[in-house]
Every structure is written in C-alpha cells, then in structure tokens.
Design a protein around this motif. Structure first.
Motif, PDB file in Angstrom:
ATOM      1  N   ARG A 113      -4.062   0.008  14.131  1.00 22.68           N
ATOM      2  CA  ARG A 113      -3.161  -1.123  13.934  1.00 22.68           C
ATOM      3  C   ARG A 113      -2.721  -1.230  12.470  1.00 22.68           C
ATOM      4  NH1 ARG A 113      -4.953  -7.424  14.703  1.00 22.68           N
ATOM      5  NH2 ARG A 113      -2.890  -8.372  14.768  1.00 22.68           N
ATOM      6  N   VAL A 114      -3.659  -1.031  11.553  1.00 24.70           N
ATOM      7  CA  VAL A 114      -3.320  -1.082  10.127  1.00 24.70           C
ATOM      8  C   VAL A 114      -2.323   0.008   9.773  1.00 24.70           C
ATOM      9  CG1 VAL A 114      -4.247  -0.781   7.801  1.00 24.70           C
ATOM     10  CG2 VAL A 114      -5.489  -2.180   9.448  1.00 24.70           C
ATOM     11  N   MET A 115      -2.587   1.230  10.231  1.00 24.15           N
ATOM     12  CA  MET A 115      -1.708   2.340   9.880  1.00 24.15           C
ATOM     13  C   MET A 115      -0.320   2.178  10.498  1.00 24.15           C
ATOM     14  SD  MET A 115      -3.301   4.044   7.737  1.00 24.15           S
ATOM     15  CE  MET A 115      -1.929   5.179   7.594  1.00 24.15           C
ATOM     16  N   GLN A 116      -0.261   1.617  11.679  1.00 23.58           N
ATOM     17  CA  GLN A 116       1.045   1.388  12.309  1.00 23.58           C
ATOM     18  C   GLN A 116       1.891   0.436  11.466  1.00 23.58           C
ATOM     19  OE1 GLN A 116       2.091   3.012  14.823  1.00 23.58           O
ATOM     20  NE2 GLN A 116       3.879   1.930  15.605  1.00 23.58           N
ATOM     21  N   ARG A 117       1.276  -0.638  10.963  1.00 16.92           N
ATOM     22  CA  ARG A 117       2.018  -1.596  10.157  1.00 16.92           C
ATOM     23  C   ARG A 117       2.347  -1.030   8.775  1.00 16.92           C
ATOM     24  NH1 ARG A 117       2.547  -6.746  11.182  1.00 16.92           N
ATOM     25  NH2 ARG A 117       2.793  -5.852  13.255  1.00 16.92           N
ATOM     26  N   VAL A 118       1.469  -0.202   8.209  1.00 14.37           N
ATOM     27  CA  VAL A 118       1.776   0.439   6.926  1.00 14.37           C
ATOM     28  C   VAL A 118       3.034   1.294   7.065  1.00 14.37           C
ATOM     29  CG1 VAL A 118       0.994   2.165   5.260  1.00 14.37           C
ATOM     30  CG2 VAL A 118      -0.577   0.382   6.038  1.00 14.37           C
ATOM     31  N   ARG A 119       3.127   2.036   8.161  1.00 14.78           N
ATOM     32  CA  ARG A 119       4.321   2.860   8.392  1.00 14.78           C
ATOM     33  C   ARG A 119       5.543   1.995   8.635  1.00 14.78           C
ATOM     34  NH1 ARG A 119       0.217   5.593  11.709  1.00 14.78           N
ATOM     35  NH2 ARG A 119      -0.550   7.394  10.516  1.00 14.78           N
ATOM     36  N   ASP A 120       5.342   0.823   9.258  1.00 20.80           N
ATOM     37  CA  ASP A 120       6.460  -0.104   9.438  1.00 20.80           C
ATOM     38  C   ASP A 120       6.968  -0.611   8.091  1.00 20.80           C
ATOM     39  OD1 ASP A 120       6.299   0.154  12.167  1.00 20.80           O
ATOM     40  OD2 ASP A 120       5.071  -1.631  12.462  1.00 20.80           O
ATOM     41  N   LEU A 121       6.054  -0.870   7.151  1.00 19.41           N
ATOM     42  CA  LEU A 121       6.448  -1.367   5.841  1.00 19.41           C
ATOM     43  C   LEU A 121       7.331  -0.375   5.096  1.00 19.41           C
ATOM     44  CD1 LEU A 121       3.149  -3.020   4.553  1.00 19.41           C
ATOM     45  CD2 LEU A 121       5.301  -4.187   5.015  1.00 19.41           C
ATOM     46  N   HIS A 122       7.121   0.908   5.360  1.00 22.06           N
ATOM     47  CA  HIS A 122       7.913   1.938   4.687  1.00 22.06           C
ATOM     48  C   HIS A 122       8.992   2.525   5.600  1.00 22.06           C
ATOM     49  CE1 HIS A 122       5.439   2.088   1.041  1.00 22.06           C
ATOM     50  NE2 HIS A 122       4.385   1.945   1.824  1.00 22.06           N
TER      51      HIS A 122
ATOM     52  N   SER B  13      11.907   1.261  -3.289  1.00 23.06           N
ATOM     53  CA  SER B  13      11.377   0.897  -1.975  1.00 23.06           C
ATOM     54  C   SER B  13       9.897   1.246  -1.848  1.00 23.06           C
ATOM     55  CB  SER B  13      12.166   1.586  -0.858  1.00 23.06           C
ATOM     56  OG  SER B  13      12.035   2.993  -0.941  1.00 23.06           O
ATOM     57  N   ARG B  14       9.401   2.174  -2.649  1.00 25.46           N
ATOM     58  CA  ARG B  14       8.004   2.588  -2.519  1.00 25.46           C
ATOM     59  C   ARG B  14       7.045   1.475  -2.913  1.00 25.46           C
ATOM     60  NH1 ARG B  14       6.606   6.260  -7.788  1.00 25.46           N
ATOM     61  NH2 ARG B  14       7.637   4.951  -9.340  1.00 25.46           N
ATOM     62  N   MET B  15       7.423   0.643  -3.900  1.00 24.42           N
ATOM     63  CA  MET B  15       6.527  -0.414  -4.372  1.00 24.42           C
ATOM     64  C   MET B  15       6.478  -1.610  -3.435  1.00 24.42           C
ATOM     65  SD  MET B  15       5.166   0.613  -7.202  1.00 24.42           S
ATOM     66  CE  MET B  15       5.418   1.610  -8.673  1.00 24.42           C
ATOM     67  N   LYS B  16       7.632  -2.011  -2.926  1.00 21.69           N
ATOM     68  CA  LYS B  16       7.727  -3.225  -2.114  1.00 21.69           C
ATOM     69  C   LYS B  16       7.970  -2.936  -0.641  1.00 21.69           C
ATOM     70  CE  LYS B  16       7.469  -6.097  -5.655  1.00 21.69           C
ATOM     71  NZ  LYS B  16       7.266  -5.154  -6.755  1.00 21.69           N
ATOM     72  N   GLY B  17       8.244  -1.677  -0.281  1.00 23.33           N
ATOM     73  CA  GLY B  17       8.557  -1.364   1.102  1.00 23.33           C
ATOM     74  C   GLY B  17       9.996  -1.719   1.428  1.00 23.33           C
TER      75      GLY B  17
ATOM     76  N   LEU C 258       0.833  -1.204   0.000  1.00 21.05           N
ATOM     77  CA  LEU C 258       0.000   0.000   0.000  1.00 21.05           C
ATOM     78  C   LEU C 258       0.864   1.249   0.000  1.00 21.05           C
ATOM     79  CD1 LEU C 258      -2.833   1.309   0.248  1.00 21.05           C
ATOM     80  CD2 LEU C 258      -2.527   1.197   2.735  1.00 21.05           C
ATOM     81  N   ARG C 259       0.553   2.163  -0.919  1.00 21.25           N
ATOM     82  CA  ARG C 259       1.235   3.455  -0.984  1.00 21.25           C
ATOM     83  C   ARG C 259       0.220   4.550  -0.711  1.00 21.25           C
ATOM     84  NH1 ARG C 259       3.724   4.537  -6.385  1.00 21.25           N
ATOM     85  NH2 ARG C 259       2.061   3.298  -7.311  1.00 21.25           N
ATOM     86  N   LEU C 260       0.600   5.547   0.078  1.00 18.32           N
ATOM     87  CA  LEU C 260      -0.311   6.618   0.462  1.00 18.32           C
ATOM     88  C   LEU C 260       0.307   7.979   0.186  1.00 18.32           C
ATOM     89  CD1 LEU C 260      -1.621   5.171   3.858  1.00 18.32           C
ATOM     90  CD2 LEU C 260      -2.743   5.074   1.624  1.00 18.32           C
ATOM     91  N   PRO C 261       0.465   8.357  -1.085  1.00 21.59           N
ATOM     92  CA  PRO C 261       1.052   9.670  -1.388  1.00 21.59           C
ATOM     93  C   PRO C 261       0.041  10.794  -1.213  1.00 21.59           C
ATOM     94  CG  PRO C 261       0.479   8.533  -3.403  1.00 21.59           C
ATOM     95  CD  PRO C 261       0.193   7.570  -2.290  1.00 21.59           C
ATOM     96  N   TRP C 262       0.531  11.947  -0.824  1.00 21.75           N
ATOM     97  CA  TRP C 262      -0.239  13.193  -0.750  1.00 21.75           C
ATOM     98  C   TRP C 262      -1.581  12.990  -0.028  1.00 21.75           C
ATOM     99  CZ3 TRP C 262       2.572  17.342  -1.638  1.00 21.75           C
ATOM    100  CH2 TRP C 262       3.640  17.279  -2.516  1.00 21.75           C
ATOM    101  N   GLU C 263      -2.682  13.409  -0.673  1.00 20.16           N
ATOM    102  CA  GLU C 263      -3.997  13.386  -0.017  1.00 20.16           C
ATOM    103  C   GLU C 263      -4.525  11.979   0.208  1.00 20.16           C
ATOM    104  OE1 GLU C 263      -3.926  17.126  -2.654  1.00 20.16           O
ATOM    105  OE2 GLU C 263      -3.245  15.056  -2.763  1.00 20.16           O
ATOM    106  N   LEU C 264      -3.975  10.990  -0.501  1.00 17.27           N
ATOM    107  CA  LEU C 264      -4.464   9.624  -0.325  1.00 17.27           C
ATOM    108  C   LEU C 264      -4.286   9.142   1.111  1.00 17.27           C
ATOM    109  CD1 LEU C 264      -5.662   7.102  -1.579  1.00 17.27           C
ATOM    110  CD2 LEU C 264      -3.361   6.414  -2.284  1.00 17.27           C
TER     111      LEU C 264
END
Length: 434
Positions: A341-350, A369-373, A317-323
């Motif tokens: 919990r989801v957002m914490q792990r998304v930030r861990d992936l990046h 790194s943006r595509m695969k973390g 998952l990628r969350l650029p700008w307003e996304l």
C-alpha cells in the motif's frame, strides 16, 4: 453385473507405464523447487536490513535454501497471512550490533556546485561520506556505489571523514576567482552525525566561514548542533547564518525505525528552542513525507512553530537507484502488511505509469517534480502543508544573507595591485641612464 471401476492403484500403475507420464514426472523433479524465503532481518541500531549489491557490481548473489538452513518454528515467512505480523516483526531483531568503521581521506576540493534549480542553495560542503544516523529514506545512499560499497548497511557502517576539509575550504574561498554564493553544510549526509563529537570537522568549517564572515546555512537532525551555538549565533547577529532541523514525525517508535541513530523528536524540538533563544533563524524540514507512515505533518509544524521555528519546507519520499530496493526491504521487515500500500501511493505521488511500475520504477527524477511530486495525491499533500503554514504563521520568504562582511574580508586577503606606470626606486649602486 455392473461394470467394476478400476481401483486407484490400478490407475496409478497404468499411468506409470505411460512413457509420456514418466517424462513429465522427470521434468517436474528437475524443475525449481519452491522455497520459503525468509523476511529481511532487522539489525539492532541500523536502518537498512541488508547490504544489497550496488549498480556497478559485476556479480549477483541471491538467497537459496539448500536444505541445511535450520527452520524456525516461530518465524513467519514471506507470503503468510498473519494479522499480527507487523506487531511481531521484532522477532527477527538481530542481537548482533554491527560496528562503525571510519576511514580518513584527504579532500581535493571542498565546495560542490549545485546545478539543480529546485534546491535553495548554490554551493554545499560535506565533511563526511556515509552517515551513521542510518535514515532508511536517505537519497545519498546510492553515492556509496561509487566507492564499491553497498548503499545498504555499508552506507551507515563504512564512513569516510575528510580530515583536511577546513583547510581546503579556506583556500577555495580565498581565491580571487571565487564567486560568492549561498553555501549549505551537510546537504548530502548529516554534518552532525555521532562521529562529529570526536572529529569536530563541522566546527572547523564553521570557524573558517565565521572568520571570513561568509554566510552559510546547515541542515541536521542532531542535537549536537547545540555545541556550536556560540559560533552560529555570532554569525547570525551579522545576518550570515541559518539552521534547519529535520523532523520527519513526532512518533518516537516510528522514528526509531526510520532514523535509528538520530536524535528523538522531542530532543530536536528542544534544539529548535535553544537555537531560537540564541537569536539564530531556525527552519523546520518536514521531510520526507512517506504515505501511511509519516502522516502527522500538521502536528510537526505546530510543535516546531511553538518551539521557535520561523520557516518550513517539505519534500516527498524519493527513491533513486538502489534506494528503491533498500527502502522496500525495510518495509517488508517492519511493516509487511502495509508495504504494498505504501509503495503504491509513493508511485502515485510521482505519477509512475503502469508500464514503468511493472518494470519496478518508483521515482521520477525530473526537476521541480521530484521534491514535491506531481498529480492529485501530491497536490493534496501540498494543500495540507500550505494551509498549516498559513494557520501557524510561518514565513514563506527566503532569508536574505548579508555579504558585506565577506566582501570586506576578501578585499583584505587579495594582494594590492601595482599601479601601472609607477616609477620604481633605483637599486642602490645602480646607475640611472635616463
């Protein structure tokens, strides 16, 4: 006699006579009153739950309770602890359906060059801006900001169709200075979204490329691609076409929320089977991987392989700008108990640092790194994918296209150069002095 303690009323009266106490009470009354902000409202048939302002907007609006908003007894509010909140999130489903508006526009160019080293194609063509599928994770949502529209609901309700895109594409690939390169249809928004049934712009593009024998690929999550099997199969027999189908998850309830107007997972598997039976190379895109939501990667790969897919790839998952804000609103509306919990792990992936997390950052846009973390959690996802592909027999080599047909077509389009020094026949009636 024991000393009598002053009564509560006496203490209150004495306190109110103190000027400092009176001033403190006045300051508290003038201060902000805590409000019970309602959860985001889910729209019927739409992915986004609101229309947040874009990054170029000059005004800022926020929700405030002025006392006139009627209270709903059955409606939970943000911050309430309710173990059944996720199961009961559909109480906020709005029965009002937002209409889709299509705006026609004239494209000045068709081919967009890609300079990202981590994307497998060099050129792309997008017949539409905005996408009615309403995928909440779509990285193209922030592009609507350039149109002075919201990346939220506007992205999936205010669509733009490039009605002359096929004519412009044909002119561009016919130019002598055109450098042939791998071309993908529908890289930003889905080229087979519902309005394609009436407009047929994607089929026009395929007709142009097929006539020129120009190799191409396309990626979609719609079963409408089956309409063009005749053209795609003919190009595939010349080793000049490939199709990729995106399957985020096999859970129909989850995908209905993630991709409200896209084809159901079982329907996409049937599409893979039909394309493969027609002799078209088919790949599956397991994208994006969303922690604690789309956790059936192995099942998706197995089902797609059984249907006929020969290659596979994934992204996180990628969350650029307003996304970033649009996706978090969606989480609060549908999965409030696991949103943090989801957002914490998304930030861990990046691998977002603690300082950046406090500033609200959830995504790292660095190439490769943006595509695969990156980091531990990203490596675990990669290991799952590689192991599943090896067990299922997926090919890892990129499909090589045959460019000989296009080179022959372009040679026929170019004017025949005049040979230097060739004598011209004299014009009738003109004397030849030499």
């Amino acid at each position: 006699m024991p000393a009598r303690h002053p009564s509560t009323n006496t203490l209150k009266a004495a306190a109110l006579e103190d000027p400092q106490v009176l001033q403190r009470c006045a300051d508290e009354l003038d201060g902000p009153v805590p409000v019970r902000v309602p959860l985001p409202v889910a729209r019927k048939g739409r992915g986004a739950v609101g229309a947040p302002r874009h990054r170029f907007a000059s005004d800022v609006r926020e929700w405030a309770d002025d006392g006139w908003t009627p209270a709903t007894a059955a409606a939970p509010v943000a911050g309430d602890a309710d173990q059944h909140l996720e199961e009961g999130a559909w109480w906020q489903q709005d029965a009002e359906s937002l209409p889709t508006q299509v705006h026609e526009e004239q494209a000045r160019s068709a081919i967009q060059k890609n300079d990202s080293p981590d994307i497998f194609f060099d050129h792309s063509v997008n017949p539409y801006r905005g996408c009615e599928h309403g995928c909440i994770y779509c990285y193209a949502r922030p592009y609507h900001s350039y149109l002075n529209l919201s990346p939220g609901l506007d992205f999936e309700t205010q669509l733009f169709a490039k009605t002359n895109i096929a004519q412009v594409l044909k002119a561009e690939i016919s130019r002598p200075r055109y450098q042939p390169a791998s071309l993908n249809i529908g890289s930003a928004t889905d080229c087979y979204q519902p309005i394609e049934r009436e407009l047929g712009l994607t089929r026009q593009l395929i007709e142009v490329l097929s006539e020129a024998e120009h190799p191409f690929s396309l990626i979609t999550k719609s079963s409408a691609v089956e309409r063009d099997i005749d053209l795609i199969a003919a190009a595939a027999r010349k080793n000049a076409a490939a199709v990729y189908i995106t399957i985020t998850s096999l859970d129909p309830q989850l995908t209905r929320l993630l991709e409200p107007r896209a084809a159901a997972p079982h329907r996409r598997l049937r599409t893979i089977r039909r394309l493969a039976e027609a002799g078209i190379p088919v790949g599956v895109s397991v994208a994006p991987h969303i922690p604690f939501l789309t956790e059936d990667m192995e099942e998706v790969l197995a089902a797609a392989r059984e249907a006929g897919a020969s290659t596979a790839f994934y992204t996180v998952l990628r969350l650029p700008w307003e996304l970033n804000g649009v996706f978090q609103q969606w989480l609060q509306a549908h999965y409030p108990q696991r949103a943090a919990r989801v957002m914490q792990r998304v930030r861990d992936l990046h691998q977002i640092s603690e300082a950046d997390r406090l500033r609200g950052k959830s995504y790292d846009s660095q190439s490769f790194s943006r595509m695969k973390g990156q980091g531990l959690w990203a490596d675990l996802v990669r290991q799952r994918f590689v192991r599943a592909c090896a067990q299922l027999g997926y090919g890892r080599e990129r499909l090589e296209m045959d460019w000989r047909g296009f080179e022959a077509w372009r040679a026929r389009q170019l004017p025949v150069p005049r040979q230097a020094g060739a004598a011209q026949a004299p014009h009738p009636g003109q004397g030849n002095l030499f």
